[in-house]
Design a protein around this motif. Structure first.
Motif, short mmCIF file in Angstrom:
data_model
loop_
_atom_site.label_atom_id
_atom_site.label_comp_id
_atom_site.label_asym_id
_atom_site.label_seq_id
_atom_site.Cartn_x
_atom_site.Cartn_y
_atom_site.Cartn_z
N HIS A 75 0.86 -1.18 0.00
CA HIS A 75 0.00 0.00 0.00
C HIS A 75 0.90 1.24 0.00
CE1 HIS A 75 -2.88 -2.98 1.97
NE2 HIS A 75 -3.42 -2.67 0.81
N THR A 130 -12.55 -4.43 2.63
CA THR A 130 -11.12 -4.73 2.78
C THR A 130 -10.90 -5.59 4.01
OG1 THR A 130 -10.47 -2.67 1.72
CG2 THR A 130 -8.85 -3.71 3.18
N GLY A 131 -10.17 -6.69 3.83
CA GLY A 131 -9.86 -7.58 4.94
C GLY A 131 -10.93 -8.61 5.24
N SER A 161 -9.21 -10.76 -0.89
CA SER A 161 -9.33 -10.16 0.44
C SER A 161 -9.55 -11.23 1.50
CB SER A 161 -10.49 -9.15 0.51
OG SER A 161 -11.74 -9.82 0.48
N ASP A 183 -5.87 -15.47 5.41
CA ASP A 183 -4.84 -15.48 6.45
C ASP A 183 -4.33 -16.90 6.63
OD1 ASP A 183 -6.64 -16.88 8.20
OD2 ASP A 183 -7.45 -14.98 8.91
N GLY A 205 -2.88 -8.61 1.75
CA GLY A 205 -2.57 -7.25 2.16
C GLY A 205 -2.66 -7.10 3.66
N SER A 206 -3.88 -7.06 4.18
CA SER A 206 -4.10 -6.78 5.60
C SER A 206 -3.37 -7.75 6.52
CB SER A 206 -5.60 -6.80 5.91
OG SER A 206 -6.28 -5.79 5.21
N LYS A 263 0.20 -7.09 7.60
CA LYS A 263 0.48 -5.87 8.35
C LYS A 263 0.42 -6.11 9.86
CE LYS A 263 0.69 -3.52 4.51
NZ LYS A 263 -0.02 -2.25 4.36
N GLY A 296 -2.72 -7.02 11.66
CA GLY A 296 -3.64 -7.37 10.58
C GLY A 296 -4.44 -6.20 10.05
N TYR A 297 -3.89 -4.98 10.21
CA TYR A 297 -4.62 -3.79 9.77
C TYR A 297 -3.87 -3.15 8.61
CZ TYR A 297 -7.22 0.58 9.89
OH TYR A 297 -7.99 1.66 9.55
N TRP A 298 -4.56 -2.88 7.53
CA TRP A 298 -3.92 -2.48 6.27
C TRP A 298 -3.11 -1.19 6.35
CZ3 TRP A 298 -4.65 2.07 3.64
CH2 TRP A 298 -5.75 2.85 4.00
N GLU A 299 -3.46 -0.28 7.25
CA GLU A 299 -2.74 1.00 7.33
C GLU A 299 -1.38 0.89 8.00
OE1 GLU A 299 -4.76 4.99 7.48
OE2 GLU A 299 -6.12 3.83 8.72
#
Length: 262
Positions: free
Chosen positions: A12, A188-189, A212, A215, A232-233, A236, A239-242
């Motif tokens: 991201h 998302t996620g 999406s 895991d 993606g998520s 991170k 487990g949070y995309w940001e």
């Protein structure tokens, strides 16, 4: 690029110039993206994908030359440093721009939303663009770049096409010459419904990709029906995309993948 239970690690990219949350210069954004790509490559993912998810709120189809230029710079540097196959998505639905970036930076695929059947997204109404997009790919000589297409895309309302099943949507995307189908949860996620993935796999000869919610604890549920997994998520922290990519989460996930492969 062939998909054989492939793991596609998502990067991201930081908020690009001109977008509301931009705080870093391109050199800083690129350095962080290259570091994450390097980590993913070291832990054994099969491919990587760039996405401008931090550019929210997203524009509809036309994202501006500053965004295209910015993510081109990032993609070029990653492709120079990382030898893995790589792809790109430019939100929201900037599929022609993504193709152009992929062509000039040597990427292998794009992720395209709004390929078949219009839908109401966060950004407003998005028309289908398969005919225009594939003609553009032909015109710029980018036919080697695969177009992977979301069907019944997440973060969207599909009320107007509620009488068109997921399977029929998959068949339409294949008929319109998609190179691969992406199945997701609603946000998302959020994990995709396993029965949906199985249905799509039954109705198409195209590669089926989970986009999406995958895991290390649920991937075995999809293993027999999916050809690739976009992660993606889960990679991170928390487990949070940001948040930043967490090496231990990537390592444990790839250990699970290797167990399933053997």
């Amino acid at each position: 690029m062939k998909f054989n239970k492939s793991v596609i690690g998502m990067i991201h990219v930081g908020a690009l110039p001109g977008t509301p949350q931009n705080k870093l210069c391109i050199a800083q954004i690129t350095k962080k993206a290259v570091a994450e790509a390097t980590l993913l490559a070291e832990e054994g993912v099969d491919a990587i994908m760039l996405e401008n998810m931090h550019d929210r709120p997203y524009l509809n189809r036309e994202v501006g030359p500053e965004v295209v230029a910015g993510i081109t710079a990032v993609a070029a540097e990653i492709k120079k440093e990382i030898q893995l196959p790589a792809g790109i998505q430019i939100l929201a639905g900037a599929n022609k721009a993504a193709l152009a970036v992929a062509l000039v930076t040597g990427l292998n695929f794009i992720r395209a939303e709004g390929f078949v059947f219009g839908h109401m997204a966060d950004e407003g109404w998005i028309n289908s663009d398969a005919g225009e997009l594939l003609r553009y790919r032909k015109q710029i000589g980018a036919e080697q770049i695969k177009i992977l297409t979301d069907i019944k895309k997440k973060h969207s309302s599909h009320a107007l096409t509620s009488d068109v099943s997921l399977e029929e949507t998959a068949k339409a995307a294949e008929f319109f010459l998609s190179d691969g189908l992406i199945v997701t949860g609603k946000t998302t996620g959020e994990k995709a419904d396993v029965s949906d993935v199985e249905k799509v796999k039954t109705y198409t000869k195209l590669p089926v990709i989970i986009g999406s919610g995958v895991d290390q604890y649920n991937i075995h549920e999809y293993w027999d029906f999916a050809d690739a997994f976009i992660i993606g998520s889960f990679f991170k922290k928390d487990g949070y995309w940001e948040k930043d990519v967490d090496r231990e989460r990537v390592k444990k996930f790839m250990q699970k993948i290797n167990q399933l492969r053997t």
